[in-house]
Scaffold this active site. Structure first.
Site, PDB file in Angstrom:
ATOM      1  N   ALA A   1       0.808  -1.210   0.000  1.00 16.48           N
ATOM      2  CA  ALA A   1       0.000   0.000   0.000  1.00 16.48           C
ATOM      3  C   ALA A   1       0.845   1.266   0.000  1.00 16.48           C
ATOM      4  CB  ALA A   1      -0.932   0.010   1.209  1.00 16.48           C
TER       5      ALA A   1
ATOM      6  N   GLY B   1       6.402  -0.575  -3.807  1.00 15.33           N
ATOM      7  CA  GLY B   1       6.467  -1.814  -4.565  1.00 15.33           C
ATOM      8  C   GLY B   1       7.913  -2.185  -4.798  1.00 15.33           C
ATOM      9  N   ARG B   2       8.132  -3.456  -5.133  1.00 14.27           N
ATOM     10  CA  ARG B   2       9.491  -3.885  -5.375  1.00 14.27           C
ATOM     11  C   ARG B   2       9.497  -5.015  -6.392  1.00 14.27           C
ATOM     12  NH1 ARG B   2       6.832  -4.923  -1.228  1.00 14.27           N
ATOM     13  NH2 ARG B   2       7.280  -2.808  -0.526  1.00 14.27           N
TER      14      ARG B   2
ATOM     15  N   HIS C   1      -2.991 -12.263  -3.669  1.00 13.11           N
ATOM     16  CA  HIS C   1      -3.172 -11.427  -2.491  1.00 13.11           C
ATOM     17  C   HIS C   1      -1.876 -11.519  -1.705  1.00 13.11           C
ATOM     18  CE1 HIS C   1      -5.250 -10.365   1.516  1.00 13.11           C
ATOM     19  NE2 HIS C   1      -4.954  -9.272   0.848  1.00 13.11           N
ATOM     20  N   ASP C   2      -1.275 -10.378  -1.362  1.00 15.72           N
ATOM     21  CA  ASP C   2       0.060 -10.399  -0.777  1.00 15.72           C
ATOM     22  C   ASP C   2       0.129 -11.215   0.511  1.00 15.72           C
ATOM     23  OD1 ASP C   2      -1.369  -8.524   0.710  1.00 15.72           O
ATOM     24  OD2 ASP C   2      -0.058  -6.847   0.239  1.00 15.72           O
ATOM     25  N   THR C   3      -0.964 -11.240   1.275  1.00 13.66           N
ATOM     26  CA  THR C   3      -0.961 -12.074   2.480  1.00 13.66           C
ATOM     27  C   THR C   3      -0.937 -13.548   2.112  1.00 13.66           C
ATOM     28  OG1 THR C   3      -2.260 -10.373   3.581  1.00 13.66           O
ATOM     29  CG2 THR C   3      -2.071 -12.479   4.708  1.00 13.66           C
TER      30      THR C   3
ATOM     31  N   THR D   1       1.821  -2.452   6.813  1.00 18.84           N
ATOM     32  CA  THR D   1       0.801  -1.412   6.936  1.00 18.84           C
ATOM     33  C   THR D   1      -0.438  -1.991   7.607  1.00 18.84           C
ATOM     34  OG1 THR D   1       1.635  -0.272   4.983  1.00 18.84           O
ATOM     35  CG2 THR D   1      -0.626   0.216   5.651  1.00 18.84           C
TER      36      THR D   1
ATOM     37  N   ASN E   1      -8.004  -9.211   9.947  1.00 19.07           N
ATOM     38  CA  ASN E   1      -7.278  -7.981   9.636  1.00 19.07           C
ATOM     39  C   ASN E   1      -7.182  -7.122  10.892  1.00 19.07           C
ATOM     40  OD1 ASN E   1      -7.944  -8.959   6.985  1.00 19.07           O
ATOM     41  ND2 ASN E   1      -7.529  -6.908   6.211  1.00 19.07           N
TER      42      ASN E   1
ATOM     43  N   GLY F   1       7.648  -6.839   6.286  1.00 21.15           N
ATOM     44  CA  GLY F   1       8.539  -5.727   6.603  1.00 21.15           C
ATOM     45  C   GLY F   1       8.444  -5.241   8.031  1.00 21.15           C
TER      46      GLY F   1
END
Length: 498
Positions: free
Chosen positions: A10, A13-14, A236-238, A259, A296, A406
């Site tokens: 959010a 990006g990488r 989905h990143d999770t 985040t 969440n 992170g």
């Protein structure tokens, strides 16, 4: 064998290249870039064309470095989407999930359908920005986007479409919409009909590891690359982060920390029950035919917003300096529920924390260290509550907590989480989503036979730091006070503003 993972969060990006050799998995960051929302008038958007440009920049750098990845995958946050018109072009920039036009729509839809019916059909946590309510809001405001739309794509779907020309929906991200029925294994036509949206916009849902196209020839020619297969990973990143959890046992608890904080466990089937609905848990799709029973939690967003506020006020501070101040601030002076709706919108978060503490009769934090300490302690205490609920719903007991993402670079939060839950915390890897993204690509190629072989390789390749609980009695006492202040007594979940 090398693969390329684009991991979009959010805020940034990488592009990370992963090599698999006899020494294990080695990663190298190729490109890192900001992902900042753009506000136009009262509306907040994602700058999707900038994200596409940055993906192309990553491919250009890959070419310059002489690398030839075997495949490419993209993961991102959930719920947000783009719409294509009849000519296949994007209709407007996608809205940001924190856009205020979606406020209040969830309550209306749940009154019309009943929350019970929505949850029984989707198993998804009630969040005011879920795709279901975003689309309902656009329909009720007679948005011209919906009059012209012919195809619905989530953010990774859309970016893949830009790269390949193939419009395909991926499973893990589709489940975040609260429009996918896990029992039927398809988009829920009843919910779509209720909000007045055509089910013809919603295409085939493919599983993580599916090849969904090749890099467009025009892109290959512009950059000078050979064609690269594009895979649908756990988008989905999770979902990708959970793949990267270096667990040794099939029953484990995880916290994907950034985040947002997302805590839960991995199961073979969703837990769709009155109890999971009452506690507002979610059942999102995972890799390898699994489901992620999770919740969440607002996460480090609150701290990030405070830091942005201080920067605007000319009182900017580095992250390291802030944590040093937090460590010496008074202990347990100001506690709050991070998931109170007060903390959801962007804005002056420091003032909202003070407002919460004043209304609950606590010490009002004034300096930066006290505010940061209040945030981190409150998060650690909320993690304990959610971990207890996860054990309750899954009927499992966990010996500790795996933290990835992170946020684990915040060692203070990791230690305080161990203190709070009274169990060890195993922190690592930090780039969990990117590594899980790569792992799905290697599973798809047959390099790893399954998710557990991939986890063994991840465990052998990346350091994991263990945090043992300390000050147990002080944290246990603080937890009881936290429950009283927040009204998060056993079996309850409020989420309402103080």
């Amino acid at each position: 064998m090398s693969v390329l993972a684009y991991d979009l969060g959010a805020g940034s990006g990488r592009a990370i290249l992963g090599h698999l050799n006899d020494r294990g998995i080695e990663t190298r960051e190729i490109h890192r870039f900001k992902n900042e929302p753009v506000k136009i008038g009262d509306r907040m958007h994602w700058d999707i064309l900038r994200l596409h440009h940055e993906i192309l920049q990553g491919l250009t750098l890959i070419k310059q470095q002489g690398e030839v990845p075997e495949s490419l995958g993209i993961d991102s946050w959930g719920v947000d989407f783009g719409l294509l018109g009849s000519n296949g072009e994007l209709l407007g920039n996608p809205y940001h999930y924190r856009d205020t036009q979606f406020n209040g729509v969830m309550d209306t839809v749940c009154q019309e359908l009943t929350a019970k019916r929505v949850f029984e059909r989707t198993g998804i946590q009630f969040l005011p920005f879920n795709t279901l309510y975003q689309l309902a809001a656009l329909k009720r405001s007679a948005s011209p986007l919906l009059r012209e739309a012919e195809r619905f794509l989530m953010i990774p779907d859309l970016l893949r479409y830009f790269l390949t020309g193939e419009a395909v929906n991926e499973f893990t991200n589709a489940t975040t919409t609260q429009l996918y029925n896990p029992v039927l294994g398809q988009w829920d036509r009843e919910l779509l009909a209720h909000i007045g949206v055509s089910d013809q916009w919603f295409g085939e849902v493919v599983l993580p590891g599916s090849t969904v196209g090749q890099l467009r020839s025009s892109i290959c020619n512009d950059i000078g690359l050979a064609s690269i297969p594009i895979l649908a990973v756990a988008e989905h990143d999770t979902g990708s982060a959970v793949v990267a959890v270096p667990a040794t046992e099939t029953s484990f608890a995880y916290l994907s920390c950034g985040t947002w904080s997302l805590m839960g466990t991995e199961l073979d089937q969703p837990v769709i029950s009155a109890e999971s609905m009452e506690l507002n848990f979610t059942n999102e799709g995972g890799a390898g035919g699994t489901y992620r029973l999770l919740k969440n939690i607002m996460g480090l967003w609150i701290l990030q917003e405070c830091m942005r506020q201080w920067e605007r006020e000319g009182r900017g501070i580095t992250y390291g300096s802030l944590l040093a101040k937090a460590e010496i601030a008074p202990q347990f002076a100001s506690l709050f529920d991070p998931d109170d709706v007060l903390f959801l919108p962007a804005g002056n978060m420091t003032e909202r924390i003070r407002q919460y503490c004043q209304k609950t009769g606590q010490r009002v934090p004034e300096d930066q260290g006290s505010i940061a300490r209040a945030i981190l302690e409150s998060l650690a205490l909320k993690y304990r509550r959610v971990l207890e609920w996860t054990e309750q719903l899954s009927e499992k007991t966990f010996g500790g907590l795996h933290m990835v993402g992170g946020g684990i670079q915040n060692e203070l939060l990791c230690q305080w989480t161990a203190n709070s839950i009274g169990k060890p915390v195993w922190a690592g890897p930090a780039e969990g989503s990117a590594i899980g993204n790569m792992a799905v690509q290697w599973i798809a190629s047959g390099t790893f036979k399954d998710i557990w072989e991939a986890r063994r390789a991840i465990r052998d390749s990346f350091p994991v730091k263990e945090y043992e609980p300390q000050d147990r009695s002080a944290w246990a006492e603080a937890y009881e006070r936290f429950l009283r202040i927040t009204a998060l007594s056993p079996g309850t979940e409020t989420g309402s503003e103080v």
